[in-house]
Write a protein that holds these residues in place. Structure first.
Motif, PDB file in Angstrom:
ATOM      1  N   VAL A  45       4.117  -5.228   9.517  1.00 21.00           N
ATOM      2  CA  VAL A  45       5.013  -5.833   8.517  1.00 21.00           C
ATOM      3  C   VAL A  45       4.482  -5.551   7.108  1.00 21.00           C
ATOM      4  O   VAL A  45       3.339  -5.117   6.941  1.00 21.00           O
ATOM      5  CB  VAL A  45       5.103  -7.362   8.715  1.00 21.00           C
ATOM      6  CG1 VAL A  45       5.685  -7.706  10.075  1.00 21.00           C
ATOM      7  CG2 VAL A  45       3.750  -8.033   8.512  1.00 21.00           C
ATOM      8  N   TRP A  46       5.344  -5.810   6.124  1.00 21.51           N
ATOM      9  CA  TRP A  46       4.904  -5.665   4.731  1.00 21.51           C
ATOM     10  C   TRP A  46       4.343  -6.983   4.216  1.00 21.51           C
ATOM     11  O   TRP A  46       5.023  -8.010   4.214  1.00 21.51           O
ATOM     12  CB  TRP A  46       6.046  -5.242   3.803  1.00 21.51           C
ATOM     13  CG  TRP A  46       5.610  -5.182   2.358  1.00 21.51           C
ATOM     14  CD1 TRP A  46       4.674  -4.342   1.832  1.00 21.51           C
ATOM     15  CD2 TRP A  46       6.051  -6.007   1.281  1.00 21.51           C
ATOM     16  NE1 TRP A  46       4.503  -4.588   0.489  1.00 21.51           N
ATOM     17  CE2 TRP A  46       5.352  -5.617   0.121  1.00 21.51           C
ATOM     18  CE3 TRP A  46       6.973  -7.051   1.174  1.00 21.51           C
ATOM     19  CZ2 TRP A  46       5.536  -6.216  -1.129  1.00 21.51           C
ATOM     20  CZ3 TRP A  46       7.162  -7.646  -0.065  1.00 21.51           C
ATOM     21  CH2 TRP A  46       6.445  -7.228  -1.201  1.00 21.51           C
ATOM     22  N   VAL A  47       3.086  -6.952   3.841  1.00 13.56           N
ATOM     23  CA  VAL A  47       2.448  -8.031   3.082  1.00 13.56           C
ATOM     24  C   VAL A  47       1.689  -7.299   1.978  1.00 13.56           C
ATOM     25  O   VAL A  47       0.927  -6.380   2.280  1.00 13.56           O
ATOM     26  CB  VAL A  47       1.466  -8.850   3.965  1.00 13.56           C
ATOM     27  CG1 VAL A  47       0.742  -9.903   3.132  1.00 13.56           C
ATOM     28  CG2 VAL A  47       2.197  -9.505   5.130  1.00 13.56           C
ATOM     29  N   PRO A  48       1.919  -7.644   0.730  1.00 18.17           N
ATOM     30  CA  PRO A  48       1.236  -6.895  -0.329  1.00 18.17           C
ATOM     31  C   PRO A  48      -0.222  -7.311  -0.463  1.00 18.17           C
ATOM     32  O   PRO A  48      -0.568  -8.478  -0.252  1.00 18.17           O
ATOM     33  CB  PRO A  48       2.026  -7.271  -1.589  1.00 18.17           C
ATOM     34  CG  PRO A  48       2.625  -8.617  -1.281  1.00 18.17           C
ATOM     35  CD  PRO A  48       2.843  -8.674   0.201  1.00 18.17           C
ATOM     36  N   THR A  49      -1.071  -6.355  -0.807  1.00 13.18           N
ATOM     37  CA  THR A  49      -2.449  -6.674  -1.162  1.00 13.18           C
ATOM     38  C   THR A  49      -2.421  -7.336  -2.536  1.00 13.18           C
ATOM     39  O   THR A  49      -1.766  -6.824  -3.453  1.00 13.18           O
ATOM     40  CB  THR A  49      -3.297  -5.378  -1.218  1.00 13.18           C
ATOM     41  OG1 THR A  49      -3.308  -4.799   0.092  1.00 13.18           O
ATOM     42  CG2 THR A  49      -4.729  -5.644  -1.662  1.00 13.18           C
ATOM     43  N   GLY A 121       7.419   8.672   5.024  1.00 10.38           N
ATOM     44  CA  GLY A 121       6.887   9.302   6.226  1.00 10.38           C
ATOM     45  C   GLY A 121       6.121   8.319   7.081  1.00 10.38           C
ATOM     46  O   GLY A 121       5.867   7.175   6.687  1.00 10.38           O
ATOM     47  N   ASP A 122       5.773   8.807   8.261  1.00 12.59           N
ATOM     48  CA  ASP A 122       5.006   8.013   9.227  1.00 12.59           C
ATOM     49  C   ASP A 122       3.532   8.405   9.075  1.00 12.59           C
ATOM     50  O   ASP A 122       3.201   9.596   9.185  1.00 12.59           O
ATOM     51  CB  ASP A 122       5.525   8.342  10.638  1.00 12.59           C
ATOM     52  CG  ASP A 122       4.896   7.464  11.702  1.00 12.59           C
ATOM     53  OD1 ASP A 122       3.773   6.960  11.486  1.00 12.59           O
ATOM     54  OD2 ASP A 122       5.527   7.285  12.761  1.00 12.59           O
ATOM     55  N   ILE A 123       2.685   7.434   8.856  1.00 12.49           N
ATOM     56  CA  ILE A 123       1.261   7.749   8.641  1.00 12.49           C
ATOM     57  C   ILE A 123       0.646   8.461   9.856  1.00 12.49           C
ATOM     58  O   ILE A 123      -0.322   9.197   9.707  1.00 12.49           O
ATOM     59  CB  ILE A 123       0.431   6.484   8.296  1.00 12.49           C
ATOM     60  CG1 ILE A 123       0.630   5.380   9.339  1.00 12.49           C
ATOM     61  CG2 ILE A 123       0.774   5.991   6.913  1.00 12.49           C
ATOM     62  CD1 ILE A 123      -0.298   4.182   9.144  1.00 12.49           C
ATOM     63  N   PHE A 137      -4.017  -1.170   4.403  1.00  9.19           N
ATOM     64  CA  PHE A 137      -3.878  -2.578   4.789  1.00  9.19           C
ATOM     65  C   PHE A 137      -2.934  -2.548   5.976  1.00  9.19           C
ATOM     66  O   PHE A 137      -1.723  -2.627   5.830  1.00  9.19           O
ATOM     67  CB  PHE A 137      -3.330  -3.388   3.613  1.00  9.19           C
ATOM     68  CG  PHE A 137      -3.137  -4.854   3.895  1.00  9.19           C
ATOM     69  CD1 PHE A 137      -3.808  -5.500   4.932  1.00  9.19           C
ATOM     70  CD2 PHE A 137      -2.298  -5.617   3.088  1.00  9.19           C
ATOM     71  CE1 PHE A 137      -3.630  -6.851   5.176  1.00  9.19           C
ATOM     72  CE2 PHE A 137      -2.107  -6.970   3.315  1.00  9.19           C
ATOM     73  CZ  PHE A 137      -2.769  -7.584   4.360  1.00  9.19           C
ATOM     74  N   LEU A 138      -3.529  -2.329   7.145  1.00  8.99           N
ATOM     75  CA  LEU A 138      -2.735  -2.113   8.345  1.00  8.99           C
ATOM     76  C   LEU A 138      -3.049  -3.238   9.339  1.00  8.99           C
ATOM     77  O   LEU A 138      -2.901  -4.403   9.013  1.00  8.99           O
ATOM     78  CB  LEU A 138      -3.012  -0.710   8.898  1.00  8.99           C
ATOM     79  CG  LEU A 138      -2.630   0.440   7.931  1.00  8.99           C
ATOM     80  CD1 LEU A 138      -3.157   1.782   8.404  1.00  8.99           C
ATOM     81  CD2 LEU A 138      -1.111   0.506   7.753  1.00  8.99           C
ATOM     82  N   LEU A 139      -3.553  -2.868  10.503  1.00  8.09           N
ATOM     83  CA  LEU A 139      -3.961  -3.847  11.509  1.00  8.09           C
ATOM     84  C   LEU A 139      -5.170  -3.250  12.209  1.00  8.09           C
ATOM     85  O   LEU A 139      -5.328  -2.021  12.226  1.00  8.09           O
ATOM     86  CB  LEU A 139      -2.845  -4.038  12.547  1.00  8.09           C
ATOM     87  CG  LEU A 139      -1.636  -4.885  12.146  1.00  8.09           C
ATOM     88  CD1 LEU A 139      -0.567  -4.802  13.227  1.00  8.09           C
ATOM     89  CD2 LEU A 139      -2.029  -6.337  11.898  1.00  8.09           C
TER      90      LEU A 139
HETATM   91  C1  LIG Z   1       0.613  -4.733   5.142  1.00 12.04           C
HETATM   92  S1  LIG Z   1       1.683  -3.669   4.230  1.00 12.04           S
HETATM   93  C2  LIG Z   1       0.573  -3.008   3.010  1.00 12.04           C
HETATM   94  C3  LIG Z   1       1.258  -2.426   1.822  1.00 12.04           C
HETATM   95  C4  LIG Z   1       0.344  -1.832   0.741  1.00 12.04           C
HETATM   96  N1  LIG Z   1      -0.574  -0.846   1.283  1.00 12.04           N
HETATM   97  C5  LIG Z   1      -0.452  -2.912   0.076  1.00 12.04           C
HETATM   98  O1  LIG Z   1      -1.665  -2.976   0.343  1.00 12.04           O
HETATM   99  O2  LIG Z   1       0.123  -3.672  -0.704  1.00 12.04           O
HETATM  100  C6  LIG Z   1       1.863  -2.299   5.379  1.00 12.04           C
HETATM  101  C7  LIG Z   1       2.929  -1.293   4.989  1.00 12.04           C
HETATM  102  O3  LIG Z   1       2.911  -0.227   5.943  1.00 12.04           O
HETATM  103  C8  LIG Z   1       4.240   0.206   6.190  1.00 12.04           C
HETATM  104  N2  LIG Z   1       4.240   0.869   7.507  1.00 12.04           N
HETATM  105  C9  LIG Z   1       4.241   0.292   8.737  1.00 12.04           C
HETATM  106  N3  LIG Z   1       4.142   1.240   9.694  1.00 12.04           N
HETATM  107  C10 LIG Z   1       4.114   2.445   9.059  1.00 12.04           C
HETATM  108  C11 LIG Z   1       4.018   3.796   9.496  1.00 12.04           C
HETATM  109  N4  LIG Z   1       3.926   4.111  10.787  1.00 12.04           N
HETATM  110  N5  LIG Z   1       4.003   4.775   8.566  1.00 12.04           N
HETATM  111  C12 LIG Z   1       4.105   4.474   7.245  1.00 12.04           C
HETATM  112  N6  LIG Z   1       4.188   3.212   6.767  1.00 12.04           N
HETATM  113  C13 LIG Z   1       4.178   2.201   7.659  1.00 12.04           C
HETATM  114  C14 LIG Z   1       5.056  -1.064   6.121  1.00 12.04           C
HETATM  115  O4  LIG Z   1       6.419  -0.785   5.852  1.00 12.04           O
HETATM  116  C15 LIG Z   1       4.351  -1.814   4.968  1.00 12.04           C
HETATM  117  O5  LIG Z   1       4.936  -1.497   3.720  1.00 12.04           O
END
Ligand SMILES: C[S@@+](CC[C@H](N)C(=O)[O-])C[C@H]1O[C@@H](n2cnc3c(N)ncnc32)[C@H](O)[C@@H]1O
Length: 281
Positions: A45-49, A121-123, A137-139
């Motif tokens: 999900v999106w949570v901003p840093t 794109g997809d990371i 900032f992922l999981l």
């Molecule tokens: C927790 S937020 C962190 C946003 C930003 N990096 C920050 O620190 O404020 C994670 C972001 O990763 C994006 N995201 C999720 N899966 C992704 C993927 N497979 N490829 C690219 N972006 C992805 C989500 O849409 C979200 O905006």
């Protein structure tokens, strides 16, 4: 008479045009995409840093104008924009196209031009091998999925994660922000440096070096004639290497299949070099 009628009509047209322009601007502003904290993302999900942590993460990585910073999952673009404001080239990779558009519009407001770029794109399908700094900032499980790719980046590449670890790859540093008012549960920066690869067999003039590497640390043996000495305190900081054998302290640099540097022993200093034995990288 005709002239005053003409002026009145012109003024009326002008007023109408202004009303339309103001209304249009208001629609455009209110139509700007408004993300919601916690909204779904592809893998997270999106949570901003929080901005304090963005600053701390970039401080930890010592970002300079020489750097190319890539934020994996860049959300509203704040990390990329902050890095670009420090003079670095920065790229955000984000799966949500609305967030990419929002990031681009945020860049336009900042007036930092071409330093900050965003791609949709997809990371997990993107090339980030050119980065000198990776922010994320992922999981934890996503960090672990990316870990093999991250470990194969150029030695010395700096990695900073908001809160989440890379399991048994210990960070070089962990820093908690001073003011965590806006940070909720996410106020910790973890910092790694991609180590050079030294696992395996090496030939030193003094004998055969065999190293067992665990991320940025390693141990092993130096076999010299009939004697075998343990290698201790092995440490890699990017391509910088150091280790001890007996009371000798080796420091130097690794470059692919060779390494070289200085050996300090018994108050004297000599040069050393080693080459990979057997299978090379
Ligand atoms: C927790 S937020 C962190 C946003 C930003 N990096 C920050 O620190 O404020 C994670 C972001 O990763 C994006 N995201 C999720 N899966 C992704 C993927 N497979 N490829 C690219 N972006 C992805 C989500 O849409 C979200 O905006």
């Amino acid at each position: 008479m005709i002239l005053s009628r003409f002026v009145r009509q012109s003024l009326l047209m002008l007023c109408l045009a202004m009303v339309v322009a103001v209304a249009f601007t208001q629609v455009a502003v209110s139509a700007e995409y408004q993300p919601m904290v916690g909204q779904a993302g592809k893998d997270v999900v999106w949570v901003p840093t929080c901005q304090q942590l963005v600053d701390t993460m970039l401080d930890l990585a010592k970002v300079t104008p020489e750097d190319y910073v890539i934020d994996l999952g860049s959300g509203d673009g704040r990390t990329v924009i902050t890095a670009a404001k420090r003079g670095a080239r920065a790229l955000g990779i984000e799966y949500n196209p609305d967030m990419v558009a929002l990031s681009k519009s945020n860049v336009a407001k900042e007036g930092i031009g071409g330093k900050a770029q965003f791609v949709h794109g997809d990371i997990f399908e993107s090339d980030f091998t050119q980065a000198s700094v990776i922010t994320m900032f992922l999981l934890p499980e996503l960090n672990m999925k990316l870990r093999p790719q991250i470990l194969s980046l150029k030695p010395g590449t700096r990695i900073v994660s908001n809160t989440f670890t890379m399991e048994d790859w210990e960070p070089e540093q962990t820093v908690i922000v001073k003011d965590r008012t806006d940070c909720g549960d996410y106020y910790t920066a973890l910092f790694w440096i991609v180590p050079a690869k030294v696992e395996g067999a090496w030939k030193l003039p003094q004998g055969d070096l065999t190293l067992k590497q665990s991320f940025q640390t390693f141990s092993g043996t130096l076999k010299s004639g009939a004697k075998t000495f343990p290698v201790t305190n092995g440490k890699l900081t990017g391509d910088a290497i150091s280790f001890s054998v007996g009371n000798g302290r080796y420091t130097g640099r690794v470059s692919g299949n060779t390494m070289q540097g200085t050996l300090e022993s018994g108050g004297s200093s000599t040069k050393w070099s080693a080459a990979r034995a057997g299978k090379t990288l």
